[in-house]
Design a protein around this motif. Structure first.
Motif, mmCIF file in Angstrom:
data_model
loop_
_atom_site.group_PDB
_atom_site.id
_atom_site.type_symbol
_atom_site.label_atom_id
_atom_site.label_comp_id
_atom_site.label_asym_id
_atom_site.label_seq_id
_atom_site.Cartn_x
_atom_site.Cartn_y
_atom_site.Cartn_z
ATOM 1 N N ARG A 134 -3.873 2.648 2.634
ATOM 2 C CA ARG A 134 -4.861 3.017 3.661
ATOM 3 C C ARG A 134 -6.085 2.115 3.573
ATOM 4 O O ARG A 134 -6.675 1.755 4.581
ATOM 5 N N ALA A 135 -6.464 1.768 2.351
ATOM 6 C CA ALA A 135 -7.635 0.910 2.155
ATOM 7 C C ALA A 135 -7.332 -0.539 2.511
ATOM 8 O O ALA A 135 -8.190 -1.252 3.030
ATOM 9 N N ASP A 136 -6.094 -0.985 2.235
ATOM 10 C CA ASP A 136 -5.714 -2.377 2.505
ATOM 11 C C ASP A 136 -4.208 -2.460 2.671
ATOM 12 O O ASP A 136 -3.475 -2.641 1.696
ATOM 13 N N ALA A 137 -3.738 -2.347 3.901
ATOM 14 C CA ALA A 137 -2.298 -2.360 4.168
ATOM 15 C C ALA A 137 -1.679 -3.735 3.945
ATOM 16 O O ALA A 137 -0.461 -3.866 3.895
ATOM 17 N N ARG A 138 -2.520 -4.763 3.800
ATOM 18 C CA ARG A 138 -2.003 -6.119 3.575
ATOM 19 C C ARG A 138 -1.937 -6.489 2.099
ATOM 20 O O ARG A 138 -1.619 -7.624 1.753
ATOM 21 N N ILE A 139 -2.199 -5.553 1.226
ATOM 22 C CA ILE A 139 -2.178 -5.822 -0.210
ATOM 23 C C ILE A 139 -0.782 -6.292 -0.625
ATOM 24 O O ILE A 139 0.225 -5.796 -0.119
ATOM 25 N N SER A 140 -0.720 -7.235 -1.540
ATOM 26 C CA SER A 140 0.577 -7.709 -2.028
ATOM 27 C C SER A 140 1.189 -6.647 -2.933
ATOM 28 O O SER A 140 0.478 -5.820 -3.520
ATOM 29 N N TYR A 141 2.511 -6.678 -3.063
ATOM 30 C CA TYR A 141 3.170 -5.725 -3.947
ATOM 31 C C TYR A 141 2.730 -5.948 -5.390
ATOM 32 O O TYR A 141 2.618 -4.997 -6.163
ATOM 33 N N ARG A 142 2.440 -7.183 -5.765
ATOM 34 C CA ARG A 142 1.957 -7.486 -7.110
ATOM 35 C C ARG A 142 0.629 -6.771 -7.362
ATOM 36 O O ARG A 142 0.458 -6.081 -8.363
ATOM 37 N N ASP A 143 -0.322 -6.927 -6.401
ATOM 38 C CA ASP A 143 -1.632 -6.294 -6.563
ATOM 39 C C ASP A 143 -1.539 -4.773 -6.456
ATOM 40 O O ASP A 143 -2.218 -4.052 -7.188
ATOM 41 N N ALA A 173 5.615 -5.218 -9.540
ATOM 42 C CA ALA A 173 5.647 -5.537 -8.113
ATOM 43 C C ALA A 173 6.920 -4.980 -7.469
ATOM 44 O O ALA A 173 6.877 -4.421 -6.367
ATOM 45 N N ASN A 174 8.073 -5.119 -8.161
ATOM 46 C CA ASN A 174 9.336 -4.628 -7.608
ATOM 47 C C ASN A 174 9.340 -3.109 -7.465
ATOM 48 O O ASN A 174 9.818 -2.572 -6.459
ATOM 49 N N ALA A 175 8.795 -2.406 -8.447
ATOM 50 C CA ALA A 175 8.755 -0.942 -8.377
ATOM 51 C C ALA A 175 7.826 -0.483 -7.252
ATOM 52 O O ALA A 175 8.137 0.474 -6.535
ATOM 53 N N ALA A 176 6.699 -1.175 -7.088
ATOM 54 C CA ALA A 176 5.784 -0.835 -5.994
ATOM 55 C C ALA A 176 6.458 -1.077 -4.647
ATOM 56 O O ALA A 176 6.373 -0.248 -3.734
ATOM 57 N N ALA A 177 7.151 -2.195 -4.510
ATOM 58 C CA ALA A 177 7.858 -2.515 -3.261
ATOM 59 C C ALA A 177 8.927 -1.469 -2.963
ATOM 60 O O ALA A 177 9.077 -1.036 -1.817
ATOM 61 N N ASP A 178 9.675 -1.059 -3.998
ATOM 62 C CA ASP A 178 10.708 -0.036 -3.804
ATOM 63 C C ASP A 178 10.101 1.273 -3.307
ATOM 64 O O ASP A 178 10.645 1.923 -2.407
ATOM 65 N N ARG A 179 8.976 1.661 -3.870
ATOM 66 C CA ARG A 179 8.317 2.900 -3.445
ATOM 67 C C ARG A 179 7.841 2.799 -2.000
ATOM 68 O O ARG A 179 7.986 3.746 -1.228
ATOM 69 N N VAL A 180 7.236 1.670 -1.632
ATOM 70 C CA VAL A 180 6.760 1.497 -0.251
ATOM 71 C C VAL A 180 7.947 1.529 0.710
ATOM 72 O O VAL A 180 7.885 2.187 1.757
ATOM 73 N N ARG A 181 9.040 0.849 0.364
ATOM 74 C CA ARG A 181 10.238 0.866 1.229
ATOM 75 C C ARG A 181 10.781 2.290 1.386
ATOM 76 O O ARG A 181 11.191 2.698 2.469
ATOM 77 N N ARG A 182 10.773 3.074 0.299
ATOM 78 C CA ARG A 182 11.238 4.470 0.378
ATOM 79 C C ARG A 182 10.317 5.301 1.276
ATOM 80 O O ARG A 182 10.786 6.105 2.089
ATOM 81 N N LEU A 183 8.999 5.086 1.154
ATOM 82 C CA LEU A 183 8.051 5.807 2.000
ATOM 83 C C LEU A 183 8.242 5.440 3.478
ATOM 84 O O LEU A 183 8.090 6.293 4.354
ATOM 85 N N LEU A 184 8.600 4.194 3.734
ATOM 86 C CA LEU A 184 8.901 3.780 5.111
ATOM 87 C C LEU A 184 10.207 4.407 5.591
ATOM 88 O O LEU A 184 10.287 4.942 6.695
ATOM 89 N N ARG A 185 11.248 4.338 4.761
ATOM 90 C CA ARG A 185 12.575 4.845 5.130
ATOM 91 C C ARG A 185 12.549 6.344 5.407
ATOM 92 O O ARG A 185 13.221 6.835 6.317
ATOM 93 N N THR A 186 11.749 7.091 4.637
ATOM 94 C CA THR A 186 11.705 8.548 4.797
ATOM 95 C C THR A 186 10.705 8.994 5.869
ATOM 96 O O THR A 186 10.574 10.184 6.126
ATOM 97 N N VAL A 236 7.403 8.765 5.816
ATOM 98 C CA VAL A 236 6.054 9.093 5.361
ATOM 99 C C VAL A 236 5.087 8.047 5.913
ATOM 100 O O VAL A 236 4.028 8.370 6.443
ATOM 101 N N ILE A 237 5.472 6.783 5.788
ATOM 102 C CA ILE A 237 4.725 5.692 6.423
ATOM 103 C C ILE A 237 5.455 5.378 7.718
ATOM 104 O O ILE A 237 6.643 5.045 7.711
ATOM 105 N N ARG A 238 4.751 5.502 8.841
ATOM 106 C CA ARG A 238 5.377 5.261 10.143
ATOM 107 C C ARG A 238 5.218 3.826 10.600
ATOM 108 O O ARG A 238 5.858 3.409 11.543
ATOM 109 N N GLY A 239 4.360 3.064 9.954
ATOM 110 C CA GLY A 239 4.172 1.670 10.329
ATOM 111 C C GLY A 239 2.819 1.186 9.864
ATOM 112 O O GLY A 239 2.053 1.918 9.236
ATOM 113 N N PHE A 240 2.539 -0.063 10.167
ATOM 114 C CA PHE A 240 1.276 -0.687 9.813
ATOM 115 C C PHE A 240 0.647 -1.204 11.099
ATOM 116 O O PHE A 240 1.352 -1.614 12.013
ATOM 117 N N THR A 241 -0.663 -1.203 11.163
ATOM 118 C CA THR A 241 -1.334 -1.597 12.396
ATOM 119 C C THR A 241 -2.598 -2.380 12.089
ATOM 120 O O THR A 241 -3.147 -2.280 10.994
#
Length: 143
Positions: free
Chosen positions: A13-22, A31-44, A46-51
């Motif tokens: 919410r604070a920075d949707a462009r943040i890298s998975y590493r950061d 970074a991989n675990a963060a990316a997996d969590r974000v992908r799961r939140l998108l798939r389910t 919870v996150i409907r998109g980025f704007t």
């Protein structure tokens, strides 16, 4: 969804462009675990998109005014019907069912005073608005 997911959502919410590493570094993941969590939140869903949030005063594609309209509905107007009608009107971007003196708060973009007049007339004639009060945004700050 767990506390770590909520922490990730807060960071996004604070920075949707943040890298998975950061992102991972901020929440204690790789970074991989963060990316997996974000992908799961998108798939389910919870996150409907980025704007992108664009400052209306600099958006040459949508010149005009941002207005906030408090509306009180006629007794015979159903709230679900009102929402559907209001959101189809040109310029209306949001409806919020609120507590207090008014039934709804609308956010809209209009080209000028004549566009605002047209919107208010349509709200009264087509959407069942009995009374309205309008404010024009002079400046909008967001994060």
């Amino acid at each position: 969804m767990d506390d770590l997911d909520r922490e990730i959502l807060g960071e996004l919410r604070a920075d949707a462009r943040i890298s998975y590493r950061d992102l991972g570094a901020r929440v204690g993941l790789s970074a991989n675990a963060a990316a997996d969590r974000v992908r799961r939140l998108l798939r389910t869903g919870v996150i409907r998109g980025f704007t992108a949030l664009v400052d209306p005063s600099t958006d040459a594609t949508r010149p005009g005014l941002t207005v906030f309209v408090d509306v009180r509905l006629r007794q015979d107007m159903d709230s679900d019907d009102f929402e559907a009608i209001a959101l189809r009107l040109p310029g209306v971007t949001e409806t919020a069912h609120v507590t207090g003196e008014y039934d709804y708060l609308l956010r809209a973009r209009v080209t000028d005073a004549a566009g605002l007049d047209q919107l208010l007339r349509r709200l009264k004639h087509e959407a069942g608005v009995a009374h309205s009060s309008t404010r024009i945004a002079l400046r909008i700050a967001s994060r």
